[in-house]
Design a protein around this motif. Structure first.
Motif, mmCIF file in Angstrom:
data_model
loop_
_atom_site.group_PDB
_atom_site.id
_atom_site.type_symbol
_atom_site.label_atom_id
_atom_site.label_comp_id
_atom_site.label_asym_id
_atom_site.label_seq_id
_atom_site.Cartn_x
_atom_site.Cartn_y
_atom_site.Cartn_z
ATOM 1 N N ARG A 199 0.836 -1.196 0.000
ATOM 2 C CA ARG A 199 0.000 0.000 0.000
ATOM 3 C C ARG A 199 0.877 1.255 0.000
ATOM 4 N NH1 ARG A 199 -5.138 -0.643 3.180
ATOM 5 N NH2 ARG A 199 -3.874 -1.173 4.957
ATOM 6 N N ALA A 200 1.898 1.235 0.865
ATOM 7 C CA ALA A 200 2.777 2.405 0.957
ATOM 8 C C ALA A 200 3.532 2.598 -0.361
ATOM 9 C CB ALA A 200 3.754 2.236 2.115
ATOM 10 N N LEU A 201 3.918 1.509 -0.992
ATOM 11 C CA LEU A 201 4.660 1.639 -2.258
ATOM 12 C C LEU A 201 3.775 2.198 -3.371
ATOM 13 C CD1 LEU A 201 6.874 -1.584 -2.281
ATOM 14 C CD2 LEU A 201 7.618 0.802 -2.006
ATOM 15 N N ARG A 202 2.516 1.791 -3.400
ATOM 16 C CA ARG A 202 1.601 2.322 -4.425
ATOM 17 C C ARG A 202 1.440 3.834 -4.273
ATOM 18 N NH1 ARG A 202 -1.865 -2.396 -3.606
ATOM 19 N NH2 ARG A 202 -3.074 -1.196 -2.121
ATOM 20 N N VAL A 203 1.247 4.246 -3.004
ATOM 21 C CA VAL A 203 1.073 5.682 -2.760
ATOM 22 C C VAL A 203 2.379 6.432 -3.062
ATOM 23 C CG1 VAL A 203 0.574 7.418 -1.006
ATOM 24 C CG2 VAL A 203 -0.761 5.308 -1.081
ATOM 25 N N ALA A 204 3.503 5.826 -2.659
ATOM 26 C CA ALA A 204 4.798 6.468 -2.910
ATOM 27 C C ALA A 204 5.025 6.620 -4.413
ATOM 28 C CB ALA A 204 5.922 5.643 -2.287
ATOM 29 N N ARG A 205 4.581 5.625 -5.181
ATOM 30 C CA ARG A 205 4.700 5.695 -6.654
ATOM 31 C C ARG A 205 3.962 6.937 -7.171
ATOM 32 N NH1 ARG A 205 8.318 4.886 -9.663
ATOM 33 N NH2 ARG A 205 7.623 6.894 -10.338
ATOM 34 N N THR A 206 2.762 7.166 -6.630
ATOM 35 C CA THR A 206 1.978 8.324 -7.061
ATOM 36 C C THR A 206 2.660 9.634 -6.654
ATOM 37 O OG1 THR A 206 -0.043 7.042 -6.858
ATOM 38 C CG2 THR A 206 -0.277 9.427 -6.912
ATOM 39 N N ILE A 207 3.202 9.653 -5.433
ATOM 40 C CA ILE A 207 3.875 10.875 -4.969
ATOM 41 C C ILE A 207 5.066 11.175 -5.874
ATOM 42 C CG2 ILE A 207 5.134 11.919 -3.039
ATOM 43 C CD1 ILE A 207 3.375 10.231 -1.156
ATOM 44 N N ALA A 208 5.809 10.109 -6.241
ATOM 45 C CA ALA A 208 6.936 10.302 -7.154
ATOM 46 C C ALA A 208 6.437 10.782 -8.522
ATOM 47 C CB ALA A 208 7.717 8.999 -7.288
ATOM 48 N N ASP A 209 5.330 10.228 -8.987
ATOM 49 C CA ASP A 209 4.774 10.646 -10.286
ATOM 50 C C ASP A 209 4.380 12.127 -10.269
ATOM 51 O OD1 ASP A 209 5.107 8.182 -11.403
ATOM 52 O OD2 ASP A 209 3.036 7.526 -11.117
ATOM 53 N N LEU A 210 3.863 12.576 -9.129
ATOM 54 C CA LEU A 210 3.479 13.990 -9.035
ATOM 55 C C LEU A 210 4.697 14.890 -9.212
ATOM 56 C CD1 LEU A 210 0.834 13.998 -6.152
ATOM 57 C CD2 LEU A 210 0.496 14.930 -8.448
ATOM 58 N N GLU A 235 6.575 9.971 3.177
ATOM 59 C CA GLU A 235 5.267 10.635 3.172
ATOM 60 C C GLU A 235 4.152 9.603 3.046
ATOM 61 O OE1 GLU A 235 4.667 13.608 0.127
ATOM 62 O OE2 GLU A 235 2.855 14.362 1.109
ATOM 63 N N ALA A 236 4.375 8.613 2.161
ATOM 64 C CA ALA A 236 3.365 7.568 1.982
ATOM 65 C C ALA A 236 3.153 6.778 3.271
ATOM 66 C CB ALA A 236 3.784 6.636 0.845
ATOM 67 N N LEU A 237 4.262 6.483 3.957
ATOM 68 C CA LEU A 237 4.152 5.707 5.198
ATOM 69 C C LEU A 237 3.353 6.475 6.251
ATOM 70 C CD1 LEU A 237 7.771 4.238 5.408
ATOM 71 C CD2 LEU A 237 5.657 2.923 5.187
ATOM 72 N N ALA A 238 3.534 7.776 6.256
ATOM 73 C CA ALA A 238 2.852 8.589 7.264
ATOM 74 C C ALA A 238 1.345 8.623 7.033
ATOM 75 C CB ALA A 238 3.410 10.010 7.240
ATOM 76 N N MET A 239 0.907 8.324 5.817
ATOM 77 C CA MET A 239 -0.522 8.395 5.522
ATOM 78 C C MET A 239 -1.190 7.029 5.482
ATOM 79 S SD MET A 239 -0.916 11.523 2.856
ATOM 80 C CE MET A 239 0.328 11.038 1.716
ATOM 81 N N ARG A 240 -0.462 6.007 5.948
ATOM 82 C CA ARG A 240 -1.033 4.669 5.940
ATOM 83 C C ARG A 240 -2.100 4.541 7.014
ATOM 84 N NH1 ARG A 240 2.253 0.299 7.724
ATOM 85 N NH2 ARG A 240 3.348 1.993 8.729
ATOM 86 N N PRO A 241 -3.258 4.018 6.699
ATOM 87 C CA PRO A 241 -4.275 3.864 7.736
ATOM 88 C C PRO A 241 -3.865 2.850 8.789
ATOM 89 C CG PRO A 241 -5.145 3.212 5.573
ATOM 90 C CD PRO A 241 -3.745 3.649 5.374
ATOM 91 N N ASP A 242 -3.096 1.816 8.426
ATOM 92 C CA ASP A 242 -2.753 0.833 9.459
ATOM 93 C C ASP A 242 -1.686 1.356 10.404
ATOM 94 O OD1 ASP A 242 -1.286 0.715 7.198
ATOM 95 O OD2 ASP A 242 -1.013 -1.454 7.166
ATOM 96 N N ALA A 243 -0.896 2.350 9.966
ATOM 97 C CA ALA A 243 0.059 2.944 10.890
ATOM 98 C C ALA A 243 -0.708 3.643 11.999
ATOM 99 C CB ALA A 243 0.932 3.954 10.157
ATOM 100 N N ALA A 244 -1.768 4.339 11.595
ATOM 101 C CA ALA A 244 -2.592 5.023 12.573
ATOM 102 C C ALA A 244 -3.264 4.004 13.470
ATOM 103 C CB ALA A 244 -3.632 5.862 11.845
#
Ligand SMILES: Nc1ncnc2c1ncn2[C@@H]1O[C@H](COP(=O)(O)OP(=O)(O)O)[C@@H](O)[C@H]1O
Ligand SMILES: [Mg+2]
Length: 513
Positions: free
Chosen positions: A470-481, A494-503
């Motif tokens: 999940r974190a890698l998918r989001v990180a991929r998008t952040i890199a794409d941006l 940044e992706a790790l910080a927004m993971r719902p399971d981390a919370a």
């Protein structure tokens, strides 16, 4: 005498060809319709009779039988009226039967012979093309919708008299310059979506919305009442990329069948925000044959569930399979159907039942309240949510400024989507959110720092395999941006910080789930 006319009926999200056969023979005057007709079709008898008489034609005082073929397909709605009337006129020798060949007809008749448009015109136009119908007769109000398709000759007819004139080779009625708007419809031209620049502060939440839009990720906003969750969610459509032509045709067809389209091509992505009192059948569909659920109306767009914890748990559970497959299979006692339902989920919730979790003096919830709230959300949906962001009071205060406006954010989203389209050209998916484990790893392309970060998380045991993907998918998008081919350390962080399971693991006080 026998006559045939071609029309259509709506079956789920498709229109299906129906042949109306009318037989007239001597006997006591009667008019019967056979062939799995619903109430609206059976009532056509009275409309057709009145429309024929009021259009100065003759209604035969003999025994009339109309058969709707194929017999095993249920016929619904009033759209068959025009074909029935024309077949009666042909069978009684008032139109030469051969004139009906190659013509399709769709529309409801008023008692005075006026033709009314029906839901599903675009679907009917598509079915006409595939059934080899050359000319389609329609009410003028929906002619534009049918004209979105190429290769179909659309003729507008205002009433039964015009239809007969056209069948005799006369000229059709004028098609209005602009499509008519349906009841309660807005004109989309010059429409003004609410803008991201209205959001003061809450930068991290605005940022998470942009990431979600860029990668097609499902996202959850959590925070106390009045922090702008609902406000932010309603600004998502303003930063989404426009629909492609094929997507637009799909959306227009679906909304046309549901009776929402105004006869013009829908080019903005659907945004559906059903109230939390919605039933499971209302959400996924299938309350009765042909009922279109909210998730199908959200196809190619956004499903927004505000006050997520207030939805009934079985209703949320029902979202699981469609979110997995991008379609919903409905099986009921008397019908079954598969509908497309590929949407982005956005949800908002209070962090606890009273809404003030984390503010010790204000929160009145006890441990059990929190646990109940957590249970409600965790199972069915959290698995499918890539991004979680918290809104709080301090971050949205006077003096703060807006992070960006919708125009700029949308340009970045579109650029990121273009990178994804190129990346997945041969994979059958469009967005990073849709990557499976194999694709996630193949396209990760981590730099050293990101690699170390990932390994450190794994060593600490704080990252499950699912959490990692999940974190890698989001990180991929952040890199794409950022137009970066590699995922760098700060993208992953940044992706790790927004993971719902981390919370979930207790990173913050009390979280949504
Ligand atoms: N960050 C913000 N920037 C500007 N206005 C805000 C912000 N947060 C809240 N508001 C104001 O408060 C109102 C309520 O916000 P809302 O989105 O309904 O909160 P929530 O859904 O979190 O309870 C909004 O209509 C807006 O006027
Ligand atoms: Mg709200």
């Amino acid at each position: 005498m026998l006559a045939r006319a071609q029309t259509f009926t709506i079956d789920g999200l498709q229109a299906r060809p129906v042949t109306v056969e009318v037989d007239i023979r001597s006997g006591l005057p009667a008019f019967s319709i056979v062939g799995l007709a619903d109430a609206a079709v059976r009532e056509a008898r009275d409309r057709v009779r009145a429309a024929i008489l009021n259009s100065d034609f003759e209604f035969p005082a003999r025994r009339i039988t109309a058969n709707l073929a194929p017999a095993d397909l249920p016929k619904i709605g009033p759209g068959l009226d025009l074909a029935l009337a024309c077949a009666v006129l042909a069978a009684s020798g008032q139109i030469p039967g051969a004139q009906l060949d190659g013509h399709g007809m769709f529309g409801e008749l008023a008692l005075d012979g006026e033709l009314r448009h029906c839901h599903g015109t675009l679907a009917v136009a598509q079915a006409s093309v595939s059934a080899g119908v050359r000319t389609l007769l329609l009410a003028p109000g929906r002619a534009h919708e049918a004209m979105l398709l190429e290769g179909l000759n659309v003729k507008a007819v205002q009433n039964l008299k015009s239809a007969v004139r056209v069948l005799h080779g006369g000229s059709p009625d004028r098609i209005p310059d602009r499509p008519a708007l349906g009841r309660g419809q807005r004109d989309d031209r010059g429409r003004h979506d609410p803008d991201l620049s209205d959001i003061i502060g809450q930068h991290h939440a605005v940022r998470s919305l942009i990431i979600a839009a860029a990668g097609g990720h499902n996202a959850l906003l959590s925070g106390p009442p009045g922090t702008g969750k609902t406000m932010l969610a309603h600004r998502l459509p303003s930063i989404l990329p426009p629909l492609s032509r094929t997507e637009a045709i799909d959306v227009t067809r679906i909304h046309g069948i549901a009776g929402h389209g105004g006869g013009r091509l829908i080019t903005h992505r659907p945004f559906r925000a059903p109230h939390h009192s919605i039933t499971t059948a209302g959400l996924v569909g299938g309350a009765r044959r042909g009922w279109i659920g909210e998730i199908v109306l959200a196809h190619h767009g956004v499903l927004f569930l505000d006050e997520l914890s207030e939805f009934a748990r079985p209703t949320l559970e029902a979202l699981r399979q469609p979110m997995e497959d991008g379609r919903v299979a409905i099986v009921r006692a008397r019908h079954s159907a598969v509908y497309p339902a590929r949407f982005m989920l956005l949800a908002a919730t209070n962090p606890c039942p009273c809404g003030y979790a984390g503010e010790h003096e204000r929160c009145h919830c006890n441990e059990r309240d929190h646990a109940r709230h957590r249970r409600k959300l965790s199972g069915p949906l959290l698995d499918r949510i890539d991004l979680l962001s918290h809104l709080d009071r301090e971050r949205g205060v006077t003096g703060a400024v807006a992070l960006t406006d919708s125009r700029r954010a949308r340009a970045r989203v579109i650029a990121a989507r273009e990178l994804q389209a190129a990346r997945f050209a041969t994979e059958g998916i469009r967005t990073n959110a849709a990557m499976d484990a194999r694709l996630t790893l193949r396209h990760a392309n981590l730099d050293d720092q990101a690699n170390h970060l990932l390994i450190a998380c794994q060593d600490r045991g704080s990252l499950s395999a699912r959490g990692q993907h999940r974190a890698l998918r989001v990180a991929r998008t952040i890199a794409d941006l950022e137009h970066s081919t590699r995922i760098a350390g700060h993208h992953l962080a940044e992706a790790l910080a927004m993971r719902p399971d981390a919370a979930l693991a207790g990173g913050r006080t009390v979280v949504v789930a």
